[in-house]
Design a protein around this motif. Sequence first.
Motif, short mmCIF file in Angstrom:
data_model
loop_
_atom_site.label_atom_id
_atom_site.label_comp_id
_atom_site.label_asym_id
_atom_site.label_seq_id
_atom_site.Cartn_x
_atom_site.Cartn_y
_atom_site.Cartn_z
N ARG A 118 -70.95 6.29 47.47
CA ARG A 118 -69.96 7.36 47.59
C ARG A 118 -70.00 8.24 46.35
O ARG A 118 -70.55 7.86 45.31
N VAL A 119 -69.42 9.41 46.49
CA VAL A 119 -69.30 10.32 45.37
C VAL A 119 -67.83 10.41 44.99
O VAL A 119 -66.95 10.49 45.85
N LEU A 120 -67.55 10.32 43.68
CA LEU A 120 -66.20 10.38 43.16
C LEU A 120 -66.00 11.70 42.44
O LEU A 120 -66.88 12.16 41.70
N VAL A 121 -64.85 12.33 42.65
CA VAL A 121 -64.56 13.61 42.00
C VAL A 121 -63.15 13.59 41.43
O VAL A 121 -62.27 12.89 41.94
N THR A 122 -62.95 14.37 40.37
CA THR A 122 -61.59 14.56 39.86
C THR A 122 -60.99 15.83 40.45
O THR A 122 -61.69 16.82 40.68
N GLY A 138 -51.73 23.01 35.92
CA GLY A 138 -51.60 22.08 34.81
C GLY A 138 -50.83 20.82 35.12
O GLY A 138 -50.42 20.11 34.20
N LYS A 139 -50.68 20.50 36.39
CA LYS A 139 -49.89 19.33 36.77
C LYS A 139 -50.63 18.34 37.66
O LYS A 139 -50.08 17.30 38.02
N ILE A 140 -51.87 18.65 38.02
CA ILE A 140 -52.61 17.80 38.95
C ILE A 140 -53.60 16.91 38.20
O ILE A 140 -54.36 17.38 37.35
N ALA A 141 -53.57 15.63 38.52
CA ALA A 141 -54.62 14.70 38.12
C ALA A 141 -54.84 13.79 39.32
O ALA A 141 -53.95 13.02 39.70
N GLY A 142 -56.01 13.91 39.92
CA GLY A 142 -56.30 13.09 41.09
C GLY A 142 -57.75 12.69 41.11
O GLY A 142 -58.59 13.24 40.39
N ILE A 143 -58.06 11.70 41.94
CA ILE A 143 -59.45 11.29 42.14
C ILE A 143 -59.66 11.09 43.63
O ILE A 143 -58.83 10.52 44.33
N GLY A 144 -60.78 11.62 44.12
CA GLY A 144 -61.15 11.46 45.52
C GLY A 144 -62.49 10.76 45.63
O GLY A 144 -63.37 10.94 44.78
N ALA A 145 -62.65 9.95 46.67
CA ALA A 145 -63.91 9.26 46.95
C ALA A 145 -64.39 9.67 48.33
O ALA A 145 -63.61 9.70 49.29
N TYR A 146 -65.71 9.99 48.44
CA TYR A 146 -66.27 10.53 49.67
C TYR A 146 -67.61 9.87 49.98
O TYR A 146 -68.39 9.59 49.07
N ASP A 147 -67.85 9.66 51.26
CA ASP A 147 -69.08 9.03 51.70
C ASP A 147 -70.29 9.86 51.28
O ASP A 147 -70.31 11.08 51.48
N LEU A 148 -71.28 9.20 50.70
CA LEU A 148 -72.43 9.90 50.15
C LEU A 148 -73.30 10.53 51.24
O LEU A 148 -73.99 11.52 50.99
N ASP A 149 -73.26 9.98 52.44
CA ASP A 149 -74.08 10.51 53.53
C ASP A 149 -73.38 11.61 54.31
O ASP A 149 -74.00 12.61 54.68
N THR A 150 -72.08 11.43 54.56
CA THR A 150 -71.37 12.34 55.47
C THR A 150 -70.36 13.25 54.78
O THR A 150 -69.94 14.25 55.37
N GLY A 151 -69.94 12.90 53.57
CA GLY A 151 -68.88 13.66 52.91
C GLY A 151 -67.49 13.29 53.38
O GLY A 151 -66.50 13.90 52.95
N ARG A 152 -67.37 12.29 54.24
CA ARG A 152 -66.06 11.87 54.76
C ARG A 152 -65.20 11.28 53.64
O ARG A 152 -65.68 10.51 52.82
N ARG A 153 -63.90 11.63 53.65
CA ARG A 153 -63.00 11.09 52.63
C ARG A 153 -62.79 9.59 52.84
O ARG A 153 -62.53 9.14 53.96
N ILE A 154 -62.90 8.84 51.74
CA ILE A 154 -62.63 7.41 51.75
C ILE A 154 -61.23 7.14 51.20
O ILE A 154 -60.47 6.37 51.78
N PHE A 155 -60.89 7.76 50.07
CA PHE A 155 -59.52 7.69 49.56
C PHE A 155 -59.27 8.87 48.63
O PHE A 155 -60.19 9.51 48.13
N TYR A 156 -57.99 9.17 48.46
CA TYR A 156 -57.53 10.11 47.44
C TYR A 156 -56.36 9.46 46.73
O TYR A 156 -55.43 8.97 47.38
N THR A 157 -56.39 9.46 45.39
CA THR A 157 -55.33 8.82 44.61
C THR A 157 -54.73 9.83 43.64
O THR A 157 -55.46 10.51 42.90
N ASP A 158 -53.41 9.94 43.66
CA ASP A 158 -52.67 10.83 42.77
C ASP A 158 -52.46 10.12 41.43
O ASP A 158 -51.61 9.24 41.30
N LEU A 159 -53.23 10.50 40.42
CA LEU A 159 -53.15 9.85 39.12
C LEU A 159 -51.95 10.32 38.31
O LEU A 159 -51.40 9.56 37.51
#
Length: 351
Positions: A118-122, A138-159
């Motif tokens: 998967r690919v992880l992004v901030t 200036g108020k967002i901190a999050g991380i998203g994880a996405y399938d490396l083949d399809t780009g489908r979201r696996i999770f999003y977490t509000d940091l």
Amino acid sequence: MSHRQHRTLRRTLVAAAFTTLLGASGALPVASPAAASPAVASPVAAAARPAPAVIIGRAPGLVPEAGAWDASHHRFLLGSLRHATVSAVGTDGSVRTLVQDPALTEIAGLRIDPVHRRVLVTDLDNGLGERSGPATLGKIAGIGAYDLDTGRRIFYTDLAAVAADGGGHLANDIAVGPDGTAYVTDSFAPVVYRVTPDGAASVLLRDPRLAPAPGSYGLNGIVYREGRLVLGKWDDGTLWQVPLGNPAAVRRVEVAGGAGALLHLDGLLGRPDGSVAGVTNALLGTGRDAEVELRSDDHWRTARLTAVRPSVDATPTALIAGPAGRVYQLSAGLADALAGRPSDTFALRRI
């Protein structure tokens, strides 16, 4: 949202973007980050061709800030500050969208987790994104994880919710441990987050010494080194080491030969030989555009600056370990984008 609904929504967004661009210019742009990809050679065929020394990509206002090399598909993955997308970029400069998630506002850090494919992004809001707004700036901190083949979201977490301090937040860069645990820096708070492979997050470290100077950016680049994290601080060019077994023992790394050379230290890259490379930039009028290399013989208690190479391109923001292990520097006109003039081109230059 069902898979079918997702496809329908994506087609609708693409059609809307196509209509807007055509109406604005009267002609199609060279490449669109949401456009369908042209025919692409198989990864095996593409890998047989040597990658060029300079790759120029073209996509309207993409402004990628960081990226990674996806060896399994023989492509670069770049995150867009402007569109909050992840683009797959071929060694021929072709651009197509892999991830398009309306939950994202801007993408800065990007890493591949090869263990879980998967690919992880901030996710952040630095005022550059199309979805940026006063309520989130200036108020967002999050991380998203996405399938490396399809780009489908696996999770999003509000940091920012995990930090739970009511202050400013800006998730910047990511390091990935051997088991897929992610570590994320916050440029507006003296915080490093730990995110497990299933998306559960906690504050790994909170230390006032890591706070940014007023009106500036603090923690930025981060790499994993044998059970430790090495952190770069953008505003003052300091380097920090965090032992994961005892994060409270965070300490500043004394860098020989580094006086002033690491000011505005941005993206960091861990190298197979144990060294750390990075870029500095002249953003906001100080610092210099350069690639730097650092080595340590004592597990990053101390380090020495072994190379400083001026950058051909303005405002580099990241180094990417590309095909055949060669390192590419990413430059996408960040200074112009902050001035309201996002570029339609970006450069990946082999160093």
